[in-house]
Design a protein around this motif. Structure first.
Motif, mmCIF file in Angstrom:
data_model
loop_
_atom_site.group_PDB
_atom_site.id
_atom_site.type_symbol
_atom_site.label_atom_id
_atom_site.label_comp_id
_atom_site.label_asym_id
_atom_site.label_seq_id
_atom_site.Cartn_x
_atom_site.Cartn_y
_atom_site.Cartn_z
ATOM 1 N N VAL A 43 57.751 65.764 21.063
ATOM 2 C CA VAL A 43 57.758 66.367 22.402
ATOM 3 C C VAL A 43 59.119 66.140 23.062
ATOM 4 O O VAL A 43 59.703 67.050 23.655
ATOM 5 N N GLY A 44 59.641 64.904 22.920
ATOM 6 C CA GLY A 44 60.959 64.614 23.487
ATOM 7 C C GLY A 44 62.028 65.507 22.902
ATOM 8 O O GLY A 44 62.894 66.027 23.617
ATOM 9 N N LEU A 45 61.929 65.724 21.602
ATOM 10 C CA LEU A 45 62.902 66.581 20.928
ATOM 11 C C LEU A 45 62.839 68.001 21.476
ATOM 12 O O LEU A 45 63.872 68.645 21.714
ATOM 13 N N SER A 46 61.615 68.492 21.740
ATOM 14 C CA SER A 46 61.523 69.876 22.230
ATOM 15 C C SER A 46 61.988 69.950 23.678
ATOM 16 O O SER A 46 62.536 70.984 24.084
ATOM 17 N N ILE A 47 61.820 68.860 24.462
ATOM 18 C CA ILE A 47 62.386 68.877 25.813
ATOM 19 C C ILE A 47 63.908 68.974 25.745
ATOM 20 O O ILE A 47 64.533 69.753 26.467
ATOM 21 N N PHE A 48 64.493 68.187 24.837
ATOM 22 C CA PHE A 48 65.941 68.238 24.632
ATOM 23 C C PHE A 48 66.376 69.659 24.294
ATOM 24 O O PHE A 48 67.325 70.206 24.870
ATOM 25 N N VAL A 62 50.844 66.779 25.521
ATOM 26 C CA VAL A 62 51.010 68.088 24.878
ATOM 27 C C VAL A 62 50.781 69.208 25.892
ATOM 28 O O VAL A 62 51.537 70.185 25.956
ATOM 29 N N MET A 63 49.732 69.037 26.745
ATOM 30 C CA MET A 63 49.474 70.055 27.769
ATOM 31 C C MET A 63 50.655 70.178 28.720
ATOM 32 O O MET A 63 51.083 71.270 29.096
ATOM 33 N N LEU A 64 51.202 69.014 29.123
ATOM 34 C CA LEU A 64 52.342 69.038 30.036
ATOM 35 C C LEU A 64 53.549 69.704 29.395
ATOM 36 O O LEU A 64 54.293 70.422 30.061
ATOM 37 N N SER A 65 53.737 69.505 28.089
ATOM 38 C CA SER A 65 54.891 70.148 27.466
ATOM 39 C C SER A 65 54.694 71.657 27.433
ATOM 40 O O SER A 65 55.668 72.408 27.533
ATOM 41 N N GLY A 66 53.422 72.105 27.353
ATOM 42 C CA GLY A 66 53.173 73.541 27.476
ATOM 43 C C GLY A 66 53.545 74.049 28.853
ATOM 44 O O GLY A 66 54.196 75.089 28.993
ATOM 45 N N GLU A 86 60.003 82.446 24.958
ATOM 46 C CA GLU A 86 59.683 81.067 25.344
ATOM 47 C C GLU A 86 58.231 80.956 25.790
ATOM 48 O O GLU A 86 57.533 80.010 25.435
ATOM 49 N N ALA A 87 57.765 81.963 26.564
ATOM 50 C CA ALA A 87 56.381 81.907 27.034
ATOM 51 C C ALA A 87 55.418 81.967 25.861
ATOM 52 O O ALA A 87 54.448 81.196 25.789
ATOM 53 N N ALA A 88 55.681 82.874 24.909
ATOM 54 C CA ALA A 88 54.759 83.016 23.789
ATOM 55 C C ALA A 88 54.844 81.821 22.844
ATOM 56 O O ALA A 88 53.822 81.316 22.378
ATOM 57 N N VAL A 89 56.061 81.356 22.586
ATOM 58 C CA VAL A 89 56.236 80.269 21.623
ATOM 59 C C VAL A 89 55.905 78.929 22.245
ATOM 60 O O VAL A 89 55.049 78.192 21.777
ATOM 61 N N GLY A 90 56.585 78.620 23.360
ATOM 62 C CA GLY A 90 56.470 77.277 23.906
ATOM 63 C C GLY A 90 55.099 76.991 24.465
ATOM 64 O O GLY A 90 54.489 75.964 24.168
ATOM 65 N N ALA A 91 54.595 77.924 25.286
ATOM 66 C CA ALA A 91 53.312 77.667 25.919
ATOM 67 C C ALA A 91 52.164 78.012 24.982
ATOM 68 O O ALA A 91 51.072 77.487 25.118
ATOM 69 N N GLY A 92 52.406 78.909 24.015
ATOM 70 C CA GLY A 92 51.317 79.319 23.142
ATOM 71 C C GLY A 92 51.314 78.573 21.831
ATOM 72 O O GLY A 92 50.570 77.613 21.641
ATOM 73 N N ILE A 93 52.193 78.981 20.935
ATOM 74 C CA ILE A 93 52.052 78.556 19.552
ATOM 75 C C ILE A 93 52.370 77.081 19.362
ATOM 76 O O ILE A 93 51.623 76.369 18.705
ATOM 77 N N SER A 94 53.455 76.577 19.998
ATOM 78 C CA SER A 94 53.779 75.179 19.712
ATOM 79 C C SER A 94 52.735 74.254 20.312
ATOM 80 O O SER A 94 52.440 73.200 19.745
ATOM 81 N N VAL A 114 49.504 74.959 20.479
ATOM 82 C CA VAL A 114 48.386 74.992 19.533
ATOM 83 C C VAL A 114 48.692 74.145 18.308
ATOM 84 O O VAL A 114 47.846 73.379 17.818
ATOM 85 N N LEU A 115 49.943 74.238 17.812
ATOM 86 C CA LEU A 115 50.309 73.455 16.625
ATOM 87 C C LEU A 115 50.235 71.970 16.906
ATOM 88 O O LEU A 115 49.737 71.182 16.099
ATOM 89 N N MET A 116 50.726 71.575 18.117
ATOM 90 C CA MET A 116 50.689 70.150 18.437
ATOM 91 C C MET A 116 49.252 69.670 18.564
ATOM 92 O O MET A 116 48.931 68.564 18.120
ATOM 93 N N LEU A 117 48.399 70.515 19.158
ATOM 94 C CA LEU A 117 46.982 70.139 19.246
ATOM 95 C C LEU A 117 46.398 69.970 17.849
ATOM 96 O O LEU A 117 45.658 69.028 17.578
#
Lengths: 117, 145, 172
Positions: free
Chosen positions: A34-39, C18-22, C44-52, C54-57
Motif C-alpha cells: 500500500v505504501g508503495l502504491s501511495i508513493f 485497503v479500503m482507504l487506499s481505494g 486511475e478511477a478504474a484501476v486504483g479504486a476498482g481492480i487494485s 479487489v486484488l488486495m482484498l
C-alpha cells in the motif's frame, strides 16, 4: 495566480515521504505494498501538476483556439498506472507465496525463522 | 454472496452497461477521452464484478480460462504484428503512415488497431490475475462481504 | 488525500487500510480531472479504486486481515523520510509555479504534438495519438511489461492449483 504556487509540489512531497515511511517502518508486507502504491500515486500527481497550463483545457482538439494542457505527461502516466497495477498484482502474488511457505507476512517473523533455521 | 438479492439484481442490471461502456471507451478513444488501457480495465472490471457476485465457477463457464490466456498473448501479437505489417509495406517499424493511401488515414487505422491490441491484452491480463488470486481460495465469494 | 494517508499510517486493520487506499485513489482521480488529465483520471478511477482494491482484498483473504503491532524502532525511517522530504522541498524552490505556461516542460516537444497531431494522424484526442503513434515503441514496451506480469502471476499462483486439479480428476 499566486496562490497554488509551489503548494502542489509540497503535497506531492508529503505523500511521497509518507509512502516511503510506510515502506521502511512497517513490517507487514501488504502494508508495504500500500505504501508503495501511495508513493506511485504521488509521482503521478507530480507529473500531471507539471503538465497543467493555467486556463488550459484537456488535450482533445475542439473548435476555436483554446489553450491545451501538455499531453505528454498524461501519456506517460496513463501507461504507468496500468503497469503499476500489473506489478502490484505480481507483488501480491509473491506475498501469497511467502505466506504459504512461511505462514506469516510479517517481515520480522520471517527473519526470525530464517535465522533459526 | 448468493444470498444478497439486492446486490445480485443491481449488478445484473449494471454489468451489460459496464461492458458496453468499456467498448465505447475503446472505440471512441480517438475522439474523446479513452483508449485501450482504460477500456481494457473497465471491461475487466465488468467481468470481475460478475465473478464476485455469481462466483468464480460461473464466471469461468462464461469465459473459459484458455480463451483469456490466448487473449493475453494475442493482444501483444496484434500490436507487434501491426509494426511488422508496416515494415512489410515499406515503412519503418510501427510507422502507420504506409497502411493506407494517405498518411493521416494510415495513422488513424494503425492507432485504432494498436489500441485494440492494448485493450485486449490489458483486459485479459486483469481477468487472468483476478482468477489466479480468487482461484487460490474458493470461499472468496462467500467471505467477501 | 493527506488525511487518508495519515489514517493509513496509523491504522493496523489491513481491511480498513485497503479500503482507504481505494478512497485515496479516487481522490487522486478527481485531482487528475482538475488538472485536465481526463484520460488519466479515467484509468486511475478504474484501476486504483476498482481492480487494485479487489486484488488486495483477494490477497487479504489468503493472508489474514490484521497487522501485528510492530515493535521495531520507527525513529530512523522517520528521520530518513523527513530529511529526504526537506531536501526535496528545498529543490522545489526553483520549480516553475503551478500552471505557468512559460515552464520549460511546455517549450520543447509538446507544441509539436498540440499543433500537428490532428493533421498528421487525424485523431483529435492528442493523448491517444501520442500514445499509439508518436510513442509507439514505448507503449509496445509497456504492453510487454503487462504481459510479463500476467505470466508471472500465473506461474506463481497456479502451480498448486494444477496439482489440485489432477487430484480432482483422480477422485472423479
Amino acid at each position: 495566480m499566486e496562490w497554488p504556487g509551489l503548494y502542489n509540489y509540497w503535497i506531492v512531497i508529503f505523500l511521497m515521504m509518507a509512502g516511503l515511511y510506510i515502506v521502511m517502518a512497517r513490517a507487514n508486507l501488504i502494508k508495504k505494498m500500500v505504501g508503495l502504491s501511495i508513493f506511485q500515486v504521488s509521482v503521478f500527481v507530480f507529473y500531471l501538476t507539471m503538465g497543467k497550463v493555467s486556463g488550459g483545457t484537456a488535450p482533445i482538439v475542439i473548435d476555436g483556439d483554446p489553450v491545451y494542457s501538455n499531453p505528454l505527461p498524461h501519456v506517460l502516466i496513463l501507461t504507468a498506472i496500468v503497469v503499476g497495477v500489473a506489478t502490484l498484482a505480481l507483488g501480491l502474488a509473491l506475498i501469497v507465496r511467502i505466506k504459504e511457505s512461511y505462514g506469516t507476512i510479517e517481515e520480522d517473523d520471517i527473519e526470525k525463522q530464517e535465522t533459526d533455521a | 454472496m448468493s444470498h444478497h438479492l439486492v446486490v445480485r439484481v443491481v449488478s445484473k442490471l449494471l454489468i451489460p452497461f459496464i461492458l458496453l461502456f468499456g467498448l465505447y471507451v475503446q472505440f471512441h478513444g480517438d475522439f474523446g477521452p479513452g483508449g485501450g488501457f482504460q477500456a481494457g480495465v473497465i471491461f475487466a472490471a465488468g467481468f470481475i464484478l460478475y465473478a464476485l457476485v455469481y462466483g468464480l465457477d460461473n464466471a469461468k463457464r462464461i469465459i473459459p480460462e484458455k480463451y483469456i490466456r490466448a487473449g493475453v498473448a494475442l493482444g501483444l501479437l496484434i500490436f507487434a504484428g501491426t509494426g511488422v505489417a508496416s515494415l512489410l509495406m515499406g515503412g519503418n517499424y510501427l510507422d502507420y503512415s504506409v497502411l493506407a493511401e494517405e498518411a493521416p488515414k494510415g495513422q488513424h487505422l494503425g492507432i485504432f488497431v494498436v489500441e485494440f491490441g492494448v485493450g485486449l491484452t490489458v483486459a485479459s491480463v486483469m481477468i487472468v490475475i483476478f482468477f489466479a488470486f480468487a482461484g487460490r481460495d474458493h470461499q472468496i465469494d462467500e467471505k467477501e462481504e | 488525500m493527506v488525511l487518508t494517508v495519515l489514517l493509513i499510517i496509523r491504522l493496523h486493520n489491513l481491511f480498513a487500510i485497503v479500503m482507504l487506499s481505494g478512497i485515496f485513489s479516487l481522490l487522486a482521480a478527481t485531482f487528475f480531472v482538475v488538472v485536465d488529465g481526463v484520460d488519466v483520471a479515467f484509468t486511475e478511477a478504474a484501476v486504483g479504486a476498482g481492480i487494485s482494491t479487489v486484488l488486495m482484498l483477494g490477497a487479504l483473504m489468503l493472508c489474514g486481515r490484521t497487522e501485528k503491532i510492530p515493535d521495531r524502532k520507527t525513529v530512523l525511517p522517520l528521520l530518513v523520510a523527513v530529511v529526504t522530504g526537506a531536501a526535496l522541498v528545498y529543490g522545489t524552490l526553483d520549480m516553475p509555479y503551478y500552471g505557468d505556461p512559460e515552464a520549460p516542460i511546455h517549450q520543447h516537444v509538446a507544441p509539436r504534438y498540440i499543433n500537428d497531431s490532428l493533421a498528421e494522424t487525424s485523431v483529435p484526442n492528442m493523448v491517444t495519438a501520442v500514445l499509439a503513434s508518436y510513442r509507439g515503441y514505448d507503449t509496445l514496451g509497456e504492453v510487454a511489461v503487462i504481459f510479463t506480469a500476467g505470466i508471472g502471476v500465473l506461474v506463481l499462483l497456479s502451480r498448486i492449483k494444477l496439482g489440485r486439479r489432477k487430484e480432482d480428476e483422480d477422485a472423479a
